[in-house]
Design a protein around this motif. Structure first.
Motif, PDB file in Angstrom:
ATOM      1  N   THR A  23      -4.039  -6.167  -6.775  1.00 34.87           N
ATOM      2  CA  THR A  23      -3.934  -5.994  -5.258  1.00 34.87           C
ATOM      3  C   THR A  23      -3.590  -7.420  -4.660  1.00 34.87           C
ATOM      4  O   THR A  23      -2.938  -7.804  -3.706  1.00 34.87           O
ATOM      5  N   VAL A  54      -9.950  -6.657   1.019  1.00 36.56           N
ATOM      6  CA  VAL A  54      -9.896  -5.601  -0.071  1.00 36.56           C
ATOM      7  C   VAL A  54     -11.020  -5.866  -0.806  1.00 36.56           C
ATOM      8  O   VAL A  54     -11.755  -6.888  -1.333  1.00 36.56           O
ATOM      9  N   TRP A  55     -11.961  -4.772  -1.506  1.00 36.22           N
ATOM     10  CA  TRP A  55     -13.023  -4.953  -2.220  1.00 36.22           C
ATOM     11  C   TRP A  55     -12.864  -3.980  -3.303  1.00 36.22           C
ATOM     12  O   TRP A  55     -11.960  -3.074  -3.365  1.00 36.22           O
ATOM     13  N   SER A  56     -13.770  -4.415  -4.101  1.00 34.98           N
ATOM     14  CA  SER A  56     -13.684  -3.634  -5.512  1.00 34.98           C
ATOM     15  C   SER A  56     -15.323  -3.294  -6.047  1.00 34.98           C
ATOM     16  O   SER A  56     -15.952  -4.732  -5.774  1.00 34.98           O
ATOM     17  N   LEU A  65      -8.570  -5.227  -8.323  1.00 34.01           N
ATOM     18  CA  LEU A  65      -8.662  -6.152  -7.196  1.00 34.01           C
ATOM     19  C   LEU A  65      -7.688  -7.345  -7.509  1.00 34.01           C
ATOM     20  O   LEU A  65      -7.003  -7.723  -6.444  1.00 34.01           O
ATOM     21  N   ARG A  76     -14.577  -9.066  -3.170  1.00 34.90           N
ATOM     22  CA  ARG A  76     -13.740  -8.703  -2.173  1.00 34.90           C
ATOM     23  C   ARG A  76     -12.882 -10.189  -1.960  1.00 34.90           C
ATOM     24  O   ARG A  76     -13.262 -11.394  -2.417  1.00 34.90           O
ATOM     25  N   PHE A  87       0.816  -1.275   0.132  1.00 32.30           N
ATOM     26  CA  PHE A  87      -0.191  -0.002   0.136  1.00 32.30           C
ATOM     27  C   PHE A  87       0.845   1.171  -0.061  1.00 32.30           C
ATOM     28  O   PHE A  87       0.110   2.454  -0.055  1.00 32.30           O
ATOM     29  N   PHE A 140     -10.232  -2.529   2.808  1.00 32.83           N
ATOM     30  CA  PHE A 140      -9.466  -1.766   1.883  1.00 32.83           C
ATOM     31  C   PHE A 140     -10.145  -1.613   0.547  1.00 32.83           C
ATOM     32  O   PHE A 140     -10.875  -2.394   0.196  1.00 32.83           O
ATOM     33  N   TYR A 141     -10.159  -0.423  -0.346  1.00 33.25           N
ATOM     34  CA  TYR A 141     -10.839  -0.578  -1.697  1.00 33.25           C
ATOM     35  C   TYR A 141      -9.575  -0.470  -2.495  1.00 33.25           C
ATOM     36  O   TYR A 141      -8.477  -0.063  -2.512  1.00 33.25           O
ATOM     37  N   SER A 142      -9.894  -1.383  -3.766  1.00 32.33           N
ATOM     38  CA  SER A 142      -8.822  -1.358  -4.949  1.00 32.33           C
ATOM     39  C   SER A 142      -9.799  -1.204  -6.164  1.00 32.33           C
ATOM     40  O   SER A 142     -10.654  -1.988  -6.401  1.00 32.33           O
TER      41      SER A 142
END
Length: 116
Positions: free
Chosen positions: A77, A113-115, A74, A100, A28, A69-71
């Motif tokens: 990441t 982590v989600w998108s 995805l 996610r 990050f 977290f946001y990406s």
């Protein structure tokens, strides 16, 4: 100045501060300031926080809050998390509103982590 009655600072336990710092720097881009051997702090544009040395680390299935977290990318990441030593605990899945995955960083914290 912090916003009134908003979350201002988060602290995470870590079984290995150096590994946690390396992981979050690699994935990050976080930088850290050490305050002795058992504490390190980070400062982001929207949040400050730190990691403290602890043998006990709670996960979401034990009732701990889940940091998400946001990406925009995805899959990219997810690969960065793996390459930096993170362990995927729940592979990419769909949920209402997006996709996610969950992971544990080397210090033991479970995060996601989600998108869209």
């Amino acid at each position: 100045m912090p916003k009134h009655e908003s979350i201002n600072y988060l602290e995470f336990a870590s079984r290995d501060l150096n590994e946690s710092k390396s992981f979050f720097n690699t994935v990050f881009g976080w930088s850290f300031t050490d305050y002795g051997p058992d504490y390190t702090a980070f400062s982001l544009s929207n949040l400050d926080g730190g990691f403290f040395s602890s043998e006990q680390v709670k996960t979401a299935d034990q009732g701990a809050p889940l940091t998400v977290f946001y990406s925009a990318k995805l899959d990219e990441t997810l690969n960065k998390v793996r390459q930096a030593g993170g362990r995927i605990t729940r592979d990419i899945f769909d949920f209402p509103g997006g996709r996610r995955f969950h992971f544990k960083e080397p210090g033991g914290n479970e995060m996601a982590v989600w998108s869209e």
